[in-house]
Design an enzyme around this catalytic site. Structure first.
Site, PDB file in Angstrom:
ATOM      1  N   ARG A 198      -2.540  -5.755   5.116  1.00  0.00           N
ATOM      2  CA  ARG A 198      -2.887  -6.273   6.376  1.00  0.00           C
ATOM      3  C   ARG A 198      -4.177  -7.302   6.101  1.00  0.00           C
ATOM      4  O   ARG A 198      -5.263  -7.134   5.814  1.00  0.00           O
ATOM      5  CB  ARG A 198      -3.638  -5.212   7.368  1.00  0.00           C
TER       6      ARG A 198
ATOM      7  N   HIS B 267      -6.551  -1.404   5.067  1.00  0.00           N
ATOM      8  CA  HIS B 267      -5.276  -2.104   4.713  1.00  0.00           C
ATOM      9  C   HIS B 267      -5.646  -3.326   3.960  1.00  0.00           C
ATOM     10  O   HIS B 267      -4.954  -4.079   3.461  1.00  0.00           O
ATOM     11  CB  HIS B 267      -4.657  -2.441   6.057  1.00  0.00           C
TER      12      HIS B 267
ATOM     13  N   ASP C 204       0.894   2.632   6.105  1.00  0.00           N
ATOM     14  CA  ASP C 204       1.356   3.378   7.140  1.00  0.00           C
ATOM     15  C   ASP C 204       2.870   3.781   7.116  1.00  0.00           C
ATOM     16  O   ASP C 204       3.715   2.628   6.920  1.00  0.00           O
ATOM     17  CB  ASP C 204       1.182   2.522   8.567  1.00  0.00           C
TER      18      ASP C 204
ATOM     19  N   GLU D 229      -4.858   9.959  11.693  1.00  0.00           N
ATOM     20  CA  GLU D 229      -3.477   9.344  11.665  1.00  0.00           C
ATOM     21  C   GLU D 229      -2.353  10.005  10.552  1.00  0.00           C
ATOM     22  O   GLU D 229      -2.664   9.606   9.664  1.00  0.00           O
ATOM     23  CB  GLU D 229      -3.679   7.796  11.406  1.00  0.00           C
TER      24      GLU D 229
ATOM     25  N   HIS E  56      -0.903   7.434   8.095  1.00  0.00           N
ATOM     26  CA  HIS E  56      -1.918   6.596   6.754  1.00  0.00           C
ATOM     27  C   HIS E  56      -2.296   7.006   5.809  1.00  0.00           C
ATOM     28  O   HIS E  56      -2.940   8.167   5.782  1.00  0.00           O
ATOM     29  CB  HIS E  56      -3.118   6.272   8.137  1.00  0.00           C
TER      30      HIS E  56
END
Length: 220
Positions: free
Chosen positions: A89, A134, A141, A199, A202
């Protein structure tokens, strides 16, 4: 002389635009993996295309990609496989999330993604942050799917749902949903990915190559 300078500039720009040599496009290394890159679409908690995602392509460090390939191969033996929602990301995408988080008037996706959390508390409760693992390139994810039907296993909450329902050990779900979460955790941990307790989707490679470096190249 001017032509040579111009040519050198173009070569430098093209080289800079490529992903770093230590990164890979996941689909090129793992052709059977499924992709649903949420931030390269409007189907996400912001409700719009996120900065830095110019194409629905998943990128990770090559080291993390090879580990993920082992996960995929093991699951394939049971007719299962992985679907990726997000991988590398860019920092500019994280900055986009921060701007969105500060705009308290924009709540168009609240009912779907954070119905029980006040938007003003998203930073305080850890759902939005100025930096993300990320951006270091070894966090992903994902979920498990039935390879034949291309359907996701039921994990008890949707991806990116902000709330306790998404915590890995949340107990108020069915035994079947808990078993699916356990399967995902076990197979990822086997190949040296670390889970994030809040999460279920993740995971970060345990020995990630860039522990303190945050990248900002675009996904394209």
């Amino acid at each position: 002389m001017k032509k040579k300078i111009l040519l050198l500039t173009c070569i430098t720009t093209l080289t800079f635009a490529e992903i770093p040599k230590s990164f890979s496009y996941i689909k090129e290394k793992i052709p059977t993996i499924e992709l649903e890159l949420r931030y390269a679409s409007t189907n996400n908690f912001v409700g719009e295309l996120i900065d830095g995602y110019l194409a629905p392509r998943a990128i990770l460090t090559t080291k993390a990609t090879l580990a993920l390939d082992n996960v995929q191969k093991e699951l394939e033996g049971f007719g299962l496989g992985l679907k990726i929602f997000d991988a590398y990301r860019p920092q500019r995408a994280v900055n986009h999330f921060v701007r969105w988080g500060r705009d308290l008037a924009d709540k168009k996706m609240k009912s779907e993604y954070y119905p029980n959390v006040e938007k003003k508390n998203l930073f305080k409760e850890g759902y939005i942050a100025k930096h993300s693992g990320h951006s270091r390139g070894s966090t992903v994810d994902l979920t498990i799917i039935d390879l034949k039907k291309k359907e996701e296993l039921d994990m008890g909450s949707s991806f990116d749902f902000f709330g306790k329902q998404s915590w890995v050990h949340y107990s108020n779900i069915t035994p079947h949903q808990r078993a699916n979460r356990m399967l995902l955790n076990q197979v990822m941990l086997k190949y040296r990915f670390i889970a994030y307790a809040q999460e279920w989707w993740h995971f970060t490679l345990e020995d990630e190559p860039y522990k303190k470096r945050y990248f900002n190249f675009e996904v394209k």
